[in-house]
Design an enzyme around this catalytic site. Sequence first.
Site, PDB file in Angstrom:
ATOM      1  N   LYS A 108      -7.252  -4.648  -5.149  1.00 20.93           N
ATOM      2  CA  LYS A 108      -5.973  -4.992  -4.522  1.00 20.93           C
ATOM      3  C   LYS A 108      -5.898  -6.483  -4.261  1.00 20.93           C
ATOM      4  O   LYS A 108      -4.909  -7.139  -4.588  1.00 20.93           O
ATOM      5  CB  LYS A 108      -5.812  -4.229  -3.204  1.00 20.93           C
ATOM      6  CG  LYS A 108      -5.545  -2.748  -3.354  1.00 20.93           C
ATOM      7  CD  LYS A 108      -5.307  -2.123  -1.986  1.00 20.93           C
ATOM      8  CE  LYS A 108      -5.004  -0.642  -2.096  1.00 20.93           C
ATOM      9  NZ  LYS A 108      -4.668  -0.060  -0.800  1.00 20.93           N
ATOM     10  N   THR A 138      -8.458   0.711 -15.886  1.00 19.23           N
ATOM     11  CA  THR A 138      -7.773  -0.218 -16.780  1.00 19.23           C
ATOM     12  C   THR A 138      -7.500  -1.530 -16.065  1.00 19.23           C
ATOM     13  O   THR A 138      -7.608  -2.609 -16.637  1.00 19.23           O
ATOM     14  CB  THR A 138      -6.443   0.397 -17.253  1.00 19.23           C
ATOM     15  OG1 THR A 138      -6.677   1.761 -17.557  1.00 19.23           O
ATOM     16  CG2 THR A 138      -5.911  -0.328 -18.439  1.00 19.23           C
ATOM     17  N   ASP A 185       0.870  -1.157   0.000  1.00 18.85           N
ATOM     18  CA  ASP A 185       0.000   0.000   0.000  1.00 18.85           C
ATOM     19  C   ASP A 185       0.915   1.218   0.000  1.00 18.85           C
ATOM     20  O   ASP A 185       2.108   1.093   0.278  1.00 18.85           O
ATOM     21  CB  ASP A 185      -0.847  -0.065   1.277  1.00 18.85           C
ATOM     22  CG  ASP A 185      -1.717   1.152   1.436  1.00 18.85           C
ATOM     23  OD1 ASP A 185      -2.262   1.597   0.421  1.00 18.85           O
ATOM     24  OD2 ASP A 185      -1.829   1.647   2.560  1.00 18.85           O
ATOM     25  N   ARG A 231      -5.377   4.320  -8.066  1.00 14.26           N
ATOM     26  CA  ARG A 231      -6.833   4.414  -8.057  1.00 14.26           C
ATOM     27  C   ARG A 231      -7.484   3.048  -7.917  1.00 14.26           C
ATOM     28  O   ARG A 231      -8.504   2.770  -8.519  1.00 14.26           O
ATOM     29  CB  ARG A 231      -7.328   5.069  -9.351  1.00 14.26           C
ATOM     30  CG  ARG A 231      -6.960   6.514  -9.484  1.00 14.26           C
ATOM     31  CD  ARG A 231      -8.056   7.370  -8.968  1.00 14.26           C
ATOM     32  NE  ARG A 231      -7.782   8.780  -9.171  1.00 14.26           N
ATOM     33  CZ  ARG A 231      -7.773   9.646  -8.176  1.00 14.26           C
ATOM     34  NH1 ARG A 231      -8.002   9.249  -6.950  1.00 14.26           N
ATOM     35  NH2 ARG A 231      -7.551  10.915  -8.405  1.00 14.26           N
ATOM     36  N   PHE A 258     -17.953   9.986   5.979  1.00 12.66           N
ATOM     37  CA  PHE A 258     -17.141   9.535   4.854  1.00 12.66           C
ATOM     38  C   PHE A 258     -17.487   8.108   4.494  1.00 12.66           C
ATOM     39  O   PHE A 258     -17.784   7.281   5.340  1.00 12.66           O
ATOM     40  CB  PHE A 258     -15.657   9.631   5.212  1.00 12.66           C
ATOM     41  CG  PHE A 258     -14.775   9.190   4.102  1.00 12.66           C
ATOM     42  CD1 PHE A 258     -14.498  10.052   3.037  1.00 12.66           C
ATOM     43  CD2 PHE A 258     -14.233   7.912   4.088  1.00 12.66           C
ATOM     44  CE1 PHE A 258     -13.695   9.641   2.002  1.00 12.66           C
ATOM     45  CE2 PHE A 258     -13.425   7.498   3.030  1.00 12.66           C
ATOM     46  CZ  PHE A 258     -13.161   8.367   1.999  1.00 12.66           C
ATOM     47  N   THR A 272      -2.309   1.435  -4.805  1.00  9.95           N
ATOM     48  CA  THR A 272      -2.765   2.573  -4.017  1.00  9.95           C
ATOM     49  C   THR A 272      -4.067   3.122  -4.563  1.00  9.95           C
ATOM     50  O   THR A 272      -4.393   2.938  -5.731  1.00  9.95           O
ATOM     51  CB  THR A 272      -1.691   3.686  -3.996  1.00  9.95           C
ATOM     52  OG1 THR A 272      -2.212   4.796  -3.326  1.00  9.95           O
ATOM     53  CG2 THR A 272      -1.266   4.063  -5.379  1.00  9.95           C
TER      54      THR A 272
END
Lengths: 1317, 378
Positions: A975, A943, A442, A969, A725, A872
Amino acid sequence: MKNRSQPAARMERLQSVQRRCWQLLAREPGRSRYSTHDDLHTKGSLDSHIPLQKWRETRRSILAGRGHRQHEVKDMARGYQGNAICTTKYSILTFIPLNLFQQFRRAANLYFLFLALLNWVPVVEAFQKEITMIPLLVVLAVIAVKDALEDYRRYLFDKNINNKVVQVYCGKKQAYMERCWKDVQVGDFVRLSCNDIIPADILLLHSSDARGVCYIETANLDGETNLKQRQVVSGLPLQGVEFTPESFHGRIECENPNNDLGRFRGFMEHPNGTRVGLHSNNLLLRGCTIRTTETVVGIVVYAGHETKALMNNSGPRYKWSQLEKRLNVDVLWCVVLLFVMCLTAAVGHGLWLKKLQNAVFVTDEETPPALAGFYVFWTMIIVLQVLIPISLYVSIEIVKLGQIYFIQNDMALYDQHADCRIQCRALNITENLGQIQYLFSDKTGTLTENKMVFCRCSIHGIEYPHAENARRLKLYETEKNDVQSACGGDSSCINPSLAHPHTLPVEAKEVIPDPDLVKKLSRLRSPPLPQGVCSCETTSLQEAASVMDFFLALAICNTVVVSSPRQPPNTVAEAQTSGEDMKMMFHGVSSSSLSAFPTLAPSEIREKPRCSNSVLTREKTATFTCSPPPGRTVNHEVTVETSQCRRRLDSPHEEHMENNSKNMTDERDADDALLYEAESPDEAALVHAARAYHCTLRGRCADSLTVNLPGLGTVGVQLLHVLPFDSNRKRMSVVVRHPVTGQVVVYTKGADSVIMDLAETPKGAEQAAENYDYIRQQTQKHLDGYAREGLRTLCIAKKVLEEEEYEAWLQRHTLAESSIDDREELLFDSAERLETNLTLLGTTGIVDQLQDGVPETMDVLQRAGIKVWVLTGDKQETAINVAYACGLIRPGDRLLMANCESKEACTELLEELKLEVQREAYPSRRTPEESSSGFILIIDGQTLAWALKEEARSFLEVSSSCKAVICCRSTPLQKSQVVRLVRDQLNVMTLAVGDGANDVSMIQAADVGIGISGQEGMQAVMASDFAISRFKHLRKLLLVHGHWCFSRLANMILYFIYKNVMFVNLLFWYQFFCGFSGSVMTNSWVLIFFNLIFTSAPPLIYGILDKDVAADRLMRMPELYHSVHTSQVYASLAFWFTVLDAFYQSLVCFFVPYFAYAGSDVGELSFGSPINASALLIILLHQVIESHTLTWIHVGVLVLSGGSYFAFVLIFSVCCVTCSPPTNPVGVEVLQMSHPLFYIVCALTTVTALLPRFLFRVLYNTMHASAPRQAAYGDRARRAKYRRRMRHQNLKLCVANRQPEHPDAASLELSTESVVF
Amino acid sequence: MSRFTANADGGQVSVFNPRQADTQKKKSHKSSFRQQKLPAWKPVLTTGAVCLALFIIGLLFIPIGIALSATSANINEVKIDYTGMDKSSSCFSCWKSSSWNNTCKCTVPFFLDRSFDSTVFMYYGLSNFYQNHRRFVSSRHDSQLNGNMESLMEPSKDCEPYAFRDNKPIAPCGAIANSMFNDTLDLFRNVPTVGDVRIPLTGKGIAWWTDKHMKFKNPGGQDQNLTTVFQGTSRPLNWRRPVSELDQDPENNGFINEDFIVWMRNAALPTFRKLYRIIHKTKKMPTLARGNYTLHVVYSILHRVLHPTSNHISSVPKPLQSDYPVRSFQGRKWVILSTSSWMGGRNPFLGVAYLVVGSVSLFLWVVLLVLHHQNNNP
């Protein structure tokens, strides 16, 4: 991956379901209490779609009240679990059967059991019946003792917890009585004081705080140390005064226990039928601590195992270790070997028997040879059982525990800042650390500090570079190492949260304001003289308003909790007095540019005359002493403005600035007492930044905020809503009533991509729109610039709501809030509805400094042959910049960008990249050292999504020939998908390292998951296998401990197999001389103990303590790490080599004594005696040869092992007269050891057996001793040369592909100037 | 609470709580053990270090080898095969004639070309006799042999099918005892003038002290009349006499008969010898002087029941053979006369092996020395 706790969890779940069913059935007759359900059902508009059955299954109902309805309450409480917890697996009675059951689920123990049972079959019986039980019993006993100790520890812990005391309201005595936690029941009223630990999940009904809030610390639950605010159930009055449970007669309906910590849904029904929604904000969770609130009273909703804390309890995960998989193959070969040996014996016995007739020594001549051979097969399995290294599995567990002990104790992995060591949460994958090929990292918090410091901002399209601030940050960075935790001083004792990492050292957080911005803010307070050019003035006024709004948003658009060491947070807020009259400098704006900024319409602004020591305020007070009561007439404002202007004109500008700066320091003194505790470090950084500009958040309570504003002093801002959030929305909003204009304003703060999309051009005046477009473009430009610089960007936007608009939204929002079932979804929709048509205010750039040692660690990891991928969620530019900064991208590298708009383009691009990579890869492949300079693939989230879905193969092909891959992004799911793809498709060992909740899935997917206990809570740590505090610790963890653990275990396993094969073969060779009848030349006790006692400890020590290469050398030469896992290829070779050596040694060990004693009057046991003794010596000395280091521990254990054998056999041969039929050892060893022949044979055997291994080691060491060093040296020289050459080339060729290393600051400044003109 | 998490499964997870953590505990102990920095000897086996070791091995082993060879060569040993394979031998006829005569005698003449000066050990040797067969080895009852009265009457199941005979327990039970060697051997020296002189053979001390005094005991203590003690038991199938009549000497009768004890110690290998008698050294005279000797073998008739059909054998066994049977399994019988030394009997192997290993070490030492030299001076 195997979850050990799964069956247990499943069982628990089953039990709970059964319990629930039982409860439902039991309750059915007494429906009276449920009658309310029925009318609820018909009445409840929200729930009308839920069938009655489902309703009951998903709800629990709690009756409060301890008076007249006591029986009912008791009935109810009986249905729910009490608060006693029992985490033990066994009780005294069930320990033996349950533990045995658990243990026999392991295949290894079943094998032992099988052997023991086999020995009870008379025809195949090899030893005394009891003797084959011994290994089984020993293993069972060792594990049972371990389990029992663990369980006992748990029992003590439970007892301790259960007997904690809490004040519970007693209906009979009408008072709070002290009771043990375990006696607390659902429906009890519990009174808690400050710093009490919450005994169960409690619905907050009363708080001593007048506003009905209470602060809890959830560190025990999720490791987050910031205080969280909890709110008394709304609609309950009586806050602040004594709460009498007698008067509470509500009924609480809530969902059944579940493990979602952040969710609690239900409602409370008052006797009069009104209902109030309950949510997680009302619930005090078990295990948390009450802070800064004097007393709270609540009703227990969930108790004991049904609390969220306990429901969340999942044990450590069980990941399969790679080495163990390989070990299984080796063990399989051992099985094959065993089978072959047994078969040989069986056939041999059959043939041997066939040849014989009427032999006196054949006792059972009726059995046909074939059948006898068959029996012998099974006998041999018992005799040669040691060949299957079952005890190896137990040994490996012990060795890993030892390895973990050393890893945890390593000072180099200890972080002084956080005072925390490495935590090893997974116990069985230490050696995986030594084989990592892919590292997924990360960025934020892992590579960087995650200590966010406000760096620069752009407001209204103008960039404020904060040059002074940047200089200070640089200075800080250099001094960072010296700066120790600054919050250790006087204040920490009062509020423990001070130790919280979010409250940074003051030096780091402090922002030096940008002079331009200060000027503008002050101009806001003293608007410039009306000039001729109206548009210019409008712009500047707009700008000023934007600046003001911007900082207000920074200060309030968050969930930061303010606390002061001197005062609890609630009292800080009380200091405010809002609603005093005050006129604002905004009037000028409102008069001239209302169309663009409707927010700034004047309203009731009150100033608190006494409180603020701000010069501005004082000035204001002076100016407006005679200011009229609030009015909205423009005319009136204008007059005021002019008078103010005149007043302003009089005061010289310089003087004002001076005053201002002086005032700043004054204010800081006052504000230093404030502590901000934020959920995320970004928020804290922004609040601190706002404070630097005198927009100080002073207090927070449920529905209002206290803010110090420049020129306004302390004002209260009515907080209407907080839309928290959400990683899907990627933004948060607050809805407030603007302190100045009184309008309902939405301030939104979020990721630039989202906000820029939402901040659309407002409809209205063309010029304004144009202007706004221009601002947006500029802001976008600044955003890109920030990202290139590696700053984290957040956009701030606002929206002014018309009252009707707000009302409409509010209605639906309230509906959403009170909904019980789809609350989350509805709230999400509601937020989405609100956050549209935003007006962009500006953007912030927050610097997140690289952790110390990251570039070095990256370099070392890459030299160790580990491919590093950075995954990330940040922007591409930010990611690339950080990659540059941490040395992942070197100047010579070529960047392959993969940003596609469509799926087709993605496919095409990947093909293209593949070709490019292949074309380029060939020349460089000739010299593998040159791979240090290579391709870097940079792929964005969109992508990546296509690549993962459609083009996994070509994506892998491209990425595997790249030196590093950066995925920006990317979502948490992506991930983990990437990790899984690489792990499964390339079949490599993967390591994932991360610090936040968004890394959890990745950490769990990887072979080794490493959590960084950083700024973002403990979720990553909780999910990880190892938790470290700094990224740089990876270096030692992987290079040294990983290498050691792997080589130790690999060597130990080989040694273990060697030992078994060697010893078992001795027995096998003997079969050739006893007619393959399964005889052994040893006493069976010695035979069993040989493996179990005499030679069991040395391999353990070898596995725990051996160091094949010294630590500092491993640290210096990461290439050595690489060599470990490339040597994996030869692992099977090593296995067979070891087996062959074992064969040779056993041949020597058997046949030297054989020839020495052949034809003599040697007895069976006398013959075995020198064989065993020399086998022991060979096995122990073999380890000495194989060991790379010998300490006094090694020596001690070796001597003890050898000594124990001789002691045992000597004592046995003296004492055991008839104890071990039929192989009675009495007199044998004593007599043997009194003969010199014994020693002559042992010496010859040992030397001859070890000579080849000895020579091999010598030759190997001689050839390899200097090889790595030379290789490393050569590597470096060649690489340096190559790098120089490449750099040269790249300078010419790859400029287009390269991202600028540093943002072009000059051009940025240029652009800002062009905006300001 | 984090502790709950630690508690959940296995409980091995360390409790993590950043603030409440005991600082003292957390501060890792800097002991060299925990930091894995114990002073260690690193046995880096490189040529230089190893040369010395090889040299020492060579230096030690070659003299030992020489000593062993010399000692072995000094030991006199003579092996006399009396299986009677040759038709001309008297033992052959004895084997052939399976008469009901009590005994059959055969003689084997042999010539000693060296005189045996020290104490001579007389062994009987058997080959291809698998005394180490698993079922055979366990076919005994140690407790019975140790004089336990209960075990005497209740032989262990291990002894079967040699546990009971005519519903009476067999003493000593089991296949080992049953197959006890029972050829009687005697040694005569042919003195030309006097004729055959019997060589005095001592049967005392042939068994291990521990066996005779600890492991084997007659039931009921020493003073008991063995005949009464063994009343109610049956003799092993192949035996001619009950166990109480093995010897006249009460010190050597019953279970503590040394011939019996020697037989009961299973040989490790199928070709073995067992000590039969000792010829003690007499003053000044060689124990066995150079010359002609005759071995007298007295065969007892062995009752052979090879296929006991049930555990309780009632049928009267048929006499089949008169000598100790080895031919059925291609065995041989010897008498071995041997002197002894500190390293036991004659064994050229050890000396040779020591010499070989010692020479190999020295050879490797030379090779490594050359290699080492070359490495250092390329």
